[in-house]
Design an enzyme around this catalytic site. Structure first.
Site, PDB file in Angstrom:
ATOM      1  N   GLY A  10      15.729  -4.048  -5.868  1.00  0.00           N
ATOM      2  CA  GLY A  10      16.732  -3.860  -4.807  1.00  0.00           C
ATOM      3  C   GLY A  10      16.541  -2.542  -4.072  1.00  0.00           C
ATOM      4  O   GLY A  10      15.688  -1.725  -4.441  1.00  0.00           O
ATOM      5  N   GLN A  11      17.337  -2.347  -3.024  1.00  0.00           N
ATOM      6  CA  GLN A  11      17.239  -1.103  -2.242  1.00  0.00           C
ATOM      7  C   GLN A  11      17.386   0.116  -3.146  1.00  0.00           C
ATOM      8  O   GLN A  11      16.572   1.046  -3.131  1.00  0.00           O
ATOM      9  CB  GLN A  11      18.346  -1.041  -1.185  1.00  0.00           C
ATOM     10  CG  GLN A  11      18.314  -2.126  -0.144  1.00  0.00           C
ATOM     11  CD  GLN A  11      19.339  -1.850   0.941  1.00  0.00           C
ATOM     12  OE1 GLN A  11      19.047  -1.174   1.912  1.00  0.00           O
ATOM     13  NE2 GLN A  11      20.545  -2.374   0.787  1.00  0.00           N
ATOM     14  N   LEU A  36      20.608 -11.945 -14.530  1.00  0.00           N
ATOM     15  CA  LEU A  36      22.033 -11.669 -14.756  1.00  0.00           C
ATOM     16  C   LEU A  36      22.917 -12.888 -14.519  1.00  0.00           C
ATOM     17  O   LEU A  36      24.114 -12.848 -14.801  1.00  0.00           O
ATOM     18  CB  LEU A  36      22.506 -10.499 -13.876  1.00  0.00           C
ATOM     19  CG  LEU A  36      22.341  -9.110 -14.499  1.00  0.00           C
ATOM     20  CD1 LEU A  36      20.946  -8.815 -14.937  1.00  0.00           C
ATOM     21  CD2 LEU A  36      22.876  -8.029 -13.571  1.00  0.00           C
ATOM     22  N   TYR A  60      24.958  -9.372  -7.217  1.00  0.00           N
ATOM     23  CA  TYR A  60      25.006 -10.416  -6.186  1.00  0.00           C
ATOM     24  C   TYR A  60      25.592  -9.733  -4.964  1.00  0.00           C
ATOM     25  O   TYR A  60      26.788  -9.446  -4.905  1.00  0.00           O
ATOM     26  CB  TYR A  60      25.906 -11.571  -6.654  1.00  0.00           C
ATOM     27  CG  TYR A  60      25.842 -12.787  -5.762  1.00  0.00           C
ATOM     28  CD1 TYR A  60      25.196 -13.952  -6.193  1.00  0.00           C
ATOM     29  CD2 TYR A  60      26.412 -12.789  -4.492  1.00  0.00           C
ATOM     30  CE1 TYR A  60      25.131 -15.079  -5.376  1.00  0.00           C
ATOM     31  CE2 TYR A  60      26.347 -13.907  -3.669  1.00  0.00           C
ATOM     32  CZ  TYR A  60      25.715 -15.044  -4.123  1.00  0.00           C
ATOM     33  OH  TYR A  60      25.641 -16.163  -3.314  1.00  0.00           O
ATOM     34  N   THR A  61      24.743  -9.426  -3.969  1.00  0.00           N
ATOM     35  CA  THR A  61      25.182  -8.602  -2.837  1.00  0.00           C
ATOM     36  C   THR A  61      25.328  -9.387  -1.527  1.00  0.00           C
ATOM     37  O   THR A  61      25.655  -8.784  -0.500  1.00  0.00           O
ATOM     38  CB  THR A  61      24.189  -7.442  -2.595  1.00  0.00           C
ATOM     39  OG1 THR A  61      22.881  -8.002  -2.451  1.00  0.00           O
ATOM     40  CG2 THR A  61      24.198  -6.448  -3.735  1.00  0.00           C
ATOM     41  N   TYR A  98      26.917   0.430 -10.333  1.00  0.00           N
ATOM     42  CA  TYR A  98      27.300   0.670  -8.936  1.00  0.00           C
ATOM     43  C   TYR A  98      28.396  -0.293  -8.510  1.00  0.00           C
ATOM     44  O   TYR A  98      28.382  -1.479  -8.854  1.00  0.00           O
ATOM     45  CB  TYR A  98      26.078   0.515  -8.012  1.00  0.00           C
ATOM     46  CG  TYR A  98      25.013   1.499  -8.389  1.00  0.00           C
ATOM     47  CD1 TYR A  98      25.088   2.819  -7.976  1.00  0.00           C
ATOM     48  CD2 TYR A  98      23.988   1.128  -9.249  1.00  0.00           C
ATOM     49  CE1 TYR A  98      24.152   3.754  -8.390  1.00  0.00           C
ATOM     50  CE2 TYR A  98      23.047   2.050  -9.673  1.00  0.00           C
ATOM     51  CZ  TYR A  98      23.139   3.355  -9.237  1.00  0.00           C
ATOM     52  OH  TYR A  98      22.227   4.282  -9.664  1.00  0.00           O
ATOM     53  N   THR A 100      31.573  -0.742  -5.099  1.00  0.00           N
ATOM     54  CA  THR A 100      31.599  -0.867  -3.652  1.00  0.00           C
ATOM     55  C   THR A 100      32.947  -0.505  -3.020  1.00  0.00           C
ATOM     56  O   THR A 100      33.996  -0.655  -3.660  1.00  0.00           O
ATOM     57  CB  THR A 100      31.247  -2.333  -3.289  1.00  0.00           C
ATOM     58  OG1 THR A 100      31.543  -2.578  -1.918  1.00  0.00           O
ATOM     59  CG2 THR A 100      32.041  -3.340  -4.113  1.00  0.00           C
ATOM     60  N   TYR A 124      33.125 -11.373  -3.221  1.00  0.00           N
ATOM     61  CA  TYR A 124      32.229 -10.280  -3.639  1.00  0.00           C
ATOM     62  C   TYR A 124      33.047  -9.103  -4.171  1.00  0.00           C
ATOM     63  O   TYR A 124      32.781  -8.597  -5.276  1.00  0.00           O
ATOM     64  CB  TYR A 124      31.370  -9.850  -2.448  1.00  0.00           C
ATOM     65  CG  TYR A 124      30.596  -8.559  -2.665  1.00  0.00           C
ATOM     66  CD1 TYR A 124      29.497  -8.508  -3.516  1.00  0.00           C
ATOM     67  CD2 TYR A 124      30.972  -7.386  -2.007  1.00  0.00           C
ATOM     68  CE1 TYR A 124      28.788  -7.328  -3.710  1.00  0.00           C
ATOM     69  CE2 TYR A 124      30.269  -6.199  -2.192  1.00  0.00           C
ATOM     70  CZ  TYR A 124      29.183  -6.179  -3.037  1.00  0.00           C
ATOM     71  OH  TYR A 124      28.485  -5.006  -3.238  1.00  0.00           O
TER      72      TYR A 124
HETATM   73  P1  NDP Z   1      20.136  -5.297  -3.074  1.00  0.00           P
HETATM   74  O1  NDP Z   1      20.743  -6.532  -2.531  1.00  0.00           O
HETATM   75  O2  NDP Z   1      19.120  -4.561  -2.278  1.00  0.00           O
HETATM   76  O3  NDP Z   1      19.458  -5.626  -4.480  1.00  0.00           O
HETATM   77  C1  NDP Z   1      20.110  -6.404  -5.424  1.00  0.00           C
HETATM   78  C2  NDP Z   1      19.277  -6.427  -6.674  1.00  0.00           C
HETATM   79  O4  NDP Z   1      19.946  -7.289  -7.606  1.00  0.00           O
HETATM   80  C3  NDP Z   1      17.863  -6.982  -6.475  1.00  0.00           C
HETATM   81  O5  NDP Z   1      16.972  -6.279  -7.326  1.00  0.00           O
HETATM   82  C4  NDP Z   1      18.014  -8.414  -6.940  1.00  0.00           C
HETATM   83  O6  NDP Z   1      16.837  -8.999  -7.435  1.00  0.00           O
HETATM   84  C5  NDP Z   1      18.987  -8.197  -8.099  1.00  0.00           C
HETATM   85  N1  NDP Z   1      19.593  -9.448  -8.510  1.00  0.00           N
HETATM   86  C6  NDP Z   1      20.310 -10.320  -7.785  1.00  0.00           C
HETATM   87  N2  NDP Z   1      20.632 -11.405  -8.521  1.00  0.00           N
HETATM   88  C7  NDP Z   1      20.078 -11.180  -9.752  1.00  0.00           C
HETATM   89  C8  NDP Z   1      20.050 -11.925 -10.960  1.00  0.00           C
HETATM   90  N3  NDP Z   1      20.618 -13.130 -11.073  1.00  0.00           N
HETATM   91  N4  NDP Z   1      19.426 -11.384 -12.027  1.00  0.00           N
HETATM   92  C9  NDP Z   1      18.810 -10.187 -11.941  1.00  0.00           C
HETATM   93  N5  NDP Z   1      18.793  -9.446 -10.829  1.00  0.00           N
HETATM   94  C10 NDP Z   1      19.425  -9.944  -9.743  1.00  0.00           C
HETATM   95  O7  NDP Z   1      21.332  -4.353  -3.501  1.00  0.00           O
HETATM   96  P2  NDP Z   1      21.542  -2.793  -3.219  1.00  0.00           P
HETATM   97  O8  NDP Z   1      20.412  -2.031  -3.814  1.00  0.00           O
HETATM   98  O9  NDP Z   1      21.885  -2.617  -1.799  1.00  0.00           O
HETATM   99  O10 NDP Z   1      22.880  -2.548  -4.064  1.00  0.00           O
HETATM  100  C11 NDP Z   1      22.894  -1.776  -5.275  1.00  0.00           C
HETATM  101  C12 NDP Z   1      24.332  -1.692  -5.758  1.00  0.00           C
HETATM  102  O11 NDP Z   1      25.142  -1.072  -4.771  1.00  0.00           O
HETATM  103  C13 NDP Z   1      24.995  -3.039  -6.069  1.00  0.00           C
HETATM  104  O12 NDP Z   1      25.791  -2.903  -7.214  1.00  0.00           O
HETATM  105  C14 NDP Z   1      25.884  -3.294  -4.874  1.00  0.00           C
HETATM  106  O13 NDP Z   1      27.005  -4.091  -5.216  1.00  0.00           O
HETATM  107  C15 NDP Z   1      26.286  -1.875  -4.515  1.00  0.00           C
HETATM  108  N6  NDP Z   1      26.652  -1.700  -3.113  1.00  0.00           N
HETATM  109  C16 NDP Z   1      25.789  -2.109  -2.117  1.00  0.00           C
HETATM  110  C17 NDP Z   1      26.146  -1.968  -0.793  1.00  0.00           C
HETATM  111  C18 NDP Z   1      25.236  -2.407   0.316  1.00  0.00           C
HETATM  112  O14 NDP Z   1      25.581  -2.176   1.495  1.00  0.00           O
HETATM  113  N7  NDP Z   1      24.078  -3.010   0.033  1.00  0.00           N
HETATM  114  C19 NDP Z   1      27.443  -1.350  -0.405  1.00  0.00           C
HETATM  115  C20 NDP Z   1      28.245  -0.943  -1.521  1.00  0.00           C
HETATM  116  C21 NDP Z   1      27.843  -1.108  -2.813  1.00  0.00           C
HETATM  117  P3  NDP Z   1      15.900  -9.906  -6.473  1.00  0.00           P
HETATM  118  O15 NDP Z   1      15.062  -8.922  -5.695  1.00  0.00           O
HETATM  119  O16 NDP Z   1      15.109 -10.722  -7.428  1.00  0.00           O
HETATM  120  O17 NDP Z   1      16.802 -10.728  -5.592  1.00  0.00           O
END
Ligand code: NDP
Length: 299
Positions: A10-11, A36, A60-61, A98, A100, A124
């Site tokens: 993820g990011q 997860l 799950y974002t 993390y 939100t 969410y």
């Molecule tokens: P991303 O959407 O960029 O990444 C999400 C990550 O979760 C990816 O590595 C994805 O894997 C993984 N993931 C999703 N489903 C599963 C699963 N079933 N099993 C294992 N891994 C899974 O998220 P961010 O980096 O942006 O967000 C990081 C945190 O910050 C999160 O907790 C989010 O709720 C929180 N946040 C994010 C915001 C935003 O604007 N993005 C704002 C506020 C909070 P894969 O690459 O395989 O899909």
């Protein structure tokens, strides 16, 4: 110290792979190694690696998709987080997680403090709040870091979408009545590493903290800043700030309701770690520069 990072793709996860290296022995897992959506299987993964610190960047974002897929969102954002918390409690491990701005309804007219009462508007937001509650109720050692409006040079995010649309379209309409602080994954990962070290040194106790860049803007202000910076870098874009129309939320209906006020008060974390968070424009400028170093950037 063994650190287990979940959500390495993820990011935030990508940036954490860099910053957590200096904190201990890092094991970084993706969905293939730790899914997860299957909370029961996650316990076996945790037992196999036996970490001292779990950093959970997986979630799950997909905010709008979650409205029609609450089962998966709940499994990933709440049930699996509960498994991590129970594991951390049993092994006296630290859980870094993390959350939100979407746990709030946005009705407050000043920045939200960590102690303000959540009232999520969306699936969410509700599943993320359930994850927070599971951690707090477990009795484990934890750092819950709530953030907002995350962007990075990797993955999908508003900054990259605006850069793409600014090349393709002549004009954009962007919501101007939601306010928050765009926060880079890089900043989140840098501060996370400091928080893990700070927790070990007794500077940063278990608790919910807010971690965002300083300052505030609207999505419209964010978009104008992105295109102005890209234009200043010589990028070939058709849209300038003058071509971005401010619109109200009602004019751009989406499945999941968003809080109008996403501003988070970060003073508890900055006081604990003796840090001053940079203005949101600092990392936005750096990321736009990174993505527009050539006239023919691709996003
Ligand atoms: P991303 O959407 O960029 O990444 C999400 C990550 O979760 C990816 O590595 C994805 O894997 C993984 N993931 C999703 N489903 C599963 C699963 N079933 N099993 C294992 N891994 C899974 O998220 P961010 O980096 O942006 O967000 C990081 C945190 O910050 C999160 O907790 C989010 O709720 C929180 N946040 C994010 C915001 C935003 O604007 N993005 C704002 C506020 C909070 P894969 O690459 O395989 O899909």
């Amino acid at each position: 110290m063994k650190i287990l990072l979940l959500g390495k793709t993820g990011q935030v996860g990508i940036e954490l792979q860099r910053t957590l290296l200096a904190q201990g022995d890092l094991i970084a897992l993706g969905r293939a190694e730790a899914d997860l959506e299957k909370p029961a299987a996650l316990l076996d993964v945790l037992r196999a690696h036996s970490p001292d610190v779990i950093v959970n960047a997986a979630a799950y974002t997909a905010v709008d998709k979650a409205e029609g897929n609450s089962r998966a969102a709940h499994a990933i954002n709440a049930e699996s987080v509960s498994v991590m918390a129970d594991y951390a409690r049993a092994r006296d491990a630290l859980l870094v997680h993390y959350s939100t701005d979407y746990v709030f309804d946005g009705a407050k007219d000043s920045p939200y403090e960590p102690t303000d009462t959540p009232n999520p508007l969306s699936v969410y937001g509700r599943t993320k709040r359930k994850g927070e509650e599971a951690i707090v109720d477990s009795g484990c050692r934890y750092l819950i870091l709530r953030t907002s409006w995350v962007f990075s040079a990797h993955g999908s995010n508003f900054l990259k979408t605006i850069l793409r649309l600014a090349k393709e379209r002549d004009e954009l309409n962007v919501v101007a009545d939601q306010h928050g602080a765009p926060t880079s994954a890089e900043l989140i990962a840098d501060v996370t590493a400091l928080a893990v070290a700070g927790h070990r040194q007794g500077l940063c106790n278990s608790g919910i903290y807010h971690l965002t860049a300083a300052g505030q803007t609207s999505w419209h202000g964010f978009a104008c800043h992105i295109v102005a910076r890209a234009a200043a870098n010589g990028a070939t874009i058709k849209v300038t700030p003058g071509h971005i129309q401010p619109i109200p939320t009602d004019a751009y209906p989406l499945p999941a309701p968003r809080p109008k006020n996403s501003r988070l008060d970060t003073s508890a974390l900055s006081d604990a770690l003796l840090l001053q968070f940079p203005d949101w424009t600092v990392h936005v400028n750096r990321t736009v520069d990174q993505l527009t170093t050539s006239m023919e950037y691709s996003v």
